[in-house]
Structure formats: structure tokens, C-alpha cells
Design a protein around this motif. Structure first.
Motif, PDB file in Angstrom:
ATOM      1  N   ASN A   4     -54.766 -20.062   4.731  1.00  0.00           N
ATOM      2  CA  ASN A   4     -56.123 -20.528   5.058  1.00  0.00           C
ATOM      3  C   ASN A   4     -57.091 -19.363   5.154  1.00  0.00           C
ATOM      4  O   ASN A   4     -58.238 -19.467   4.732  1.00  0.00           O
ATOM      5  N   GLY A   7     -51.205 -23.335   2.147  1.00  0.00           N
ATOM      6  CA  GLY A   7     -52.382 -23.074   2.963  1.00  0.00           C
ATOM      7  C   GLY A   7     -53.610 -22.850   2.103  1.00  0.00           C
ATOM      8  O   GLY A   7     -54.711 -23.293   2.437  1.00  0.00           O
ATOM      9  N   LYS A  37     -50.295 -29.373   6.506  1.00  0.00           N
ATOM     10  CA  LYS A  37     -49.413 -28.381   7.123  1.00  0.00           C
ATOM     11  C   LYS A  37     -48.286 -29.046   7.903  1.00  0.00           C
ATOM     12  O   LYS A  37     -47.118 -28.720   7.708  1.00  0.00           O
ATOM     13  N   TYR A  54     -49.181 -20.723   6.449  1.00  0.00           N
ATOM     14  CA  TYR A  54     -50.365 -21.574   6.365  1.00  0.00           C
ATOM     15  C   TYR A  54     -51.596 -20.854   6.911  1.00  0.00           C
ATOM     16  O   TYR A  54     -52.671 -20.905   6.322  1.00  0.00           O
ATOM     17  N   SER A  78     -45.565 -21.592   1.847  1.00  0.00           N
ATOM     18  CA  SER A  78     -46.597 -22.097   2.752  1.00  0.00           C
ATOM     19  C   SER A  78     -47.921 -21.346   2.602  1.00  0.00           C
ATOM     20  O   SER A  78     -48.970 -21.911   2.876  1.00  0.00           O
TER      21      SER A  78
END
Length: 170
Positions: free
Chosen positions: A50, A108, A114, A46, A104
Motif C-alpha cells: 500500500n 497490496g 487483505k 500488504y 502480499s
């Protein structure tokens, strides 16, 4: 809801693998270790997702759909590999959990919830891996290939829907 479903899907891959291991003596420990790793790898993924989102804002949906597509394809293609190798529980748990890292990253990049995915992946993985290790010892007739196909097709479907959604948003 997508996060809970994907948590179940990544757990199905572990079930498919663990159904092939009838002689595991520490089933509870392996299930717990795998569940914990299914929660740690998404945290890393994540954060990476991001970070990638801030760099690749316009390409994130396309990249995440491609990642999910290839993860699903890898699950389906891995059904042809029938080799059984004796490896330590820790390495087995890490290997079985690496796919949650890739998934993930995609989540993300899509800015999905999350914590919900991490809890879902951990709980589903623990419960289903323990059950599958128990069933493997009892010579359960359904083996891992069917579950790998289900998980692979599910990830392919999510990737295609994500790709279509990204086309609609442009």
C-alpha cells in the motif's frame, strides 16, 4: 475469489517442501507455526504494498505482475534443487513462509482484500502442511516438484493476467 485462490497457491509451495520431510516429529507445531507466519508476512507485505502504491500509482500493476512472475519462476526453478538439510522448525517455517511476503506486496499494490487473503493463506497452509507432513511420513508417492510446478505456473498465470489488465487500463 482471487485472494482465496492465491492463499491456496502459496500453501502449495509449503506442501511441496514439507512432502520432502518424512522425519518431522512435531508436525502439528510446524504446521501451526507456518500457518501463523503465512498470516504475519502478508500483513507486512500488504502495508509495504500500500505504501508503494501511494508512491508508484501508475507503475503498481506492472511491478506487481513482475514480482508475481519471478516468484512463480523461482518456484519452478527450485524443483532442480534436491538438497535436504536438517534445520530447526522455526527457521524451516520462516523459510517456507517468506513467499507470502512477496505475494502480499503485489496484492497490496493491487488493493485486493487483505483479510480474505491472510485468512485463506493461513487456513490453507495449516491444513495442507499438516496433511503433507503426515503423507511424507507415510512415503506418499507424489513428491513436491509437481506441486511446485503447479504453484509456479499459477503465479505466472496471475502475473500475466495482471500485466494484461494493466495494459488495458492505460
Amino acid at each position: 475469489m482471487q485472494e482465496i485462490l492465491t492463499g491456496l497457491i502459496v500453501a502449495l509451495d509449503v506442501v511441496a517442501l514439507y512432502l520432502l520431510l518424512p522425519d518431522v516429529k512435531k508436525r502439528f507445531l510446524l504446521s501451526l507455526w507456518t500457518a501463523i507466519l503465512h498470516m504475519i508476512f502478508p500483513i507486512i507485505g500488504y502495508n509495504l504494498g500500500n505504501w508503494m502504491l501511494s508512491i508508484l500509482t501508475q507503475w503498481s500493476n506492472l511491478i506487481s505482475s513482475i514480482l508475481l512472475f519471478f516468484i512463480g519462476l523461482q518456484l519452478i526453478l527450485s524443483t532442480k534443487n534436491r538438497q535436504v538439510i536438517a534445520i530447526p522448525l522455526v527457521i524451516l517455517a520462516i523459510t517456507a513462509s517468506l513467499d507470502t511476503f512477496s505475494v502480499s506486496i503485489s496484492f497490496g499494490m493491487l488493493n485486493l482484500q487483505k483479510h480474505l487473503f491472510i485468512m485463506s493463506a493461513g487456513i490453507w497452509t495449516f491444513v495442507l502442511s499438516y496433511i503433507s507432513l503426515y503423507l511424507a511420513k507415510s512415503h506418499f508417492p507424489i513428491k513436491g516438484d509437481i506441486l511446485k510446478w503447479i504453484a509456479g505456473i499459477s503465479l505466472l498465470t496471475i502475473s500475466i493476467l495482471t500485466f494484461i489488465n494493466s495494459l488495458d487500463n492505460t
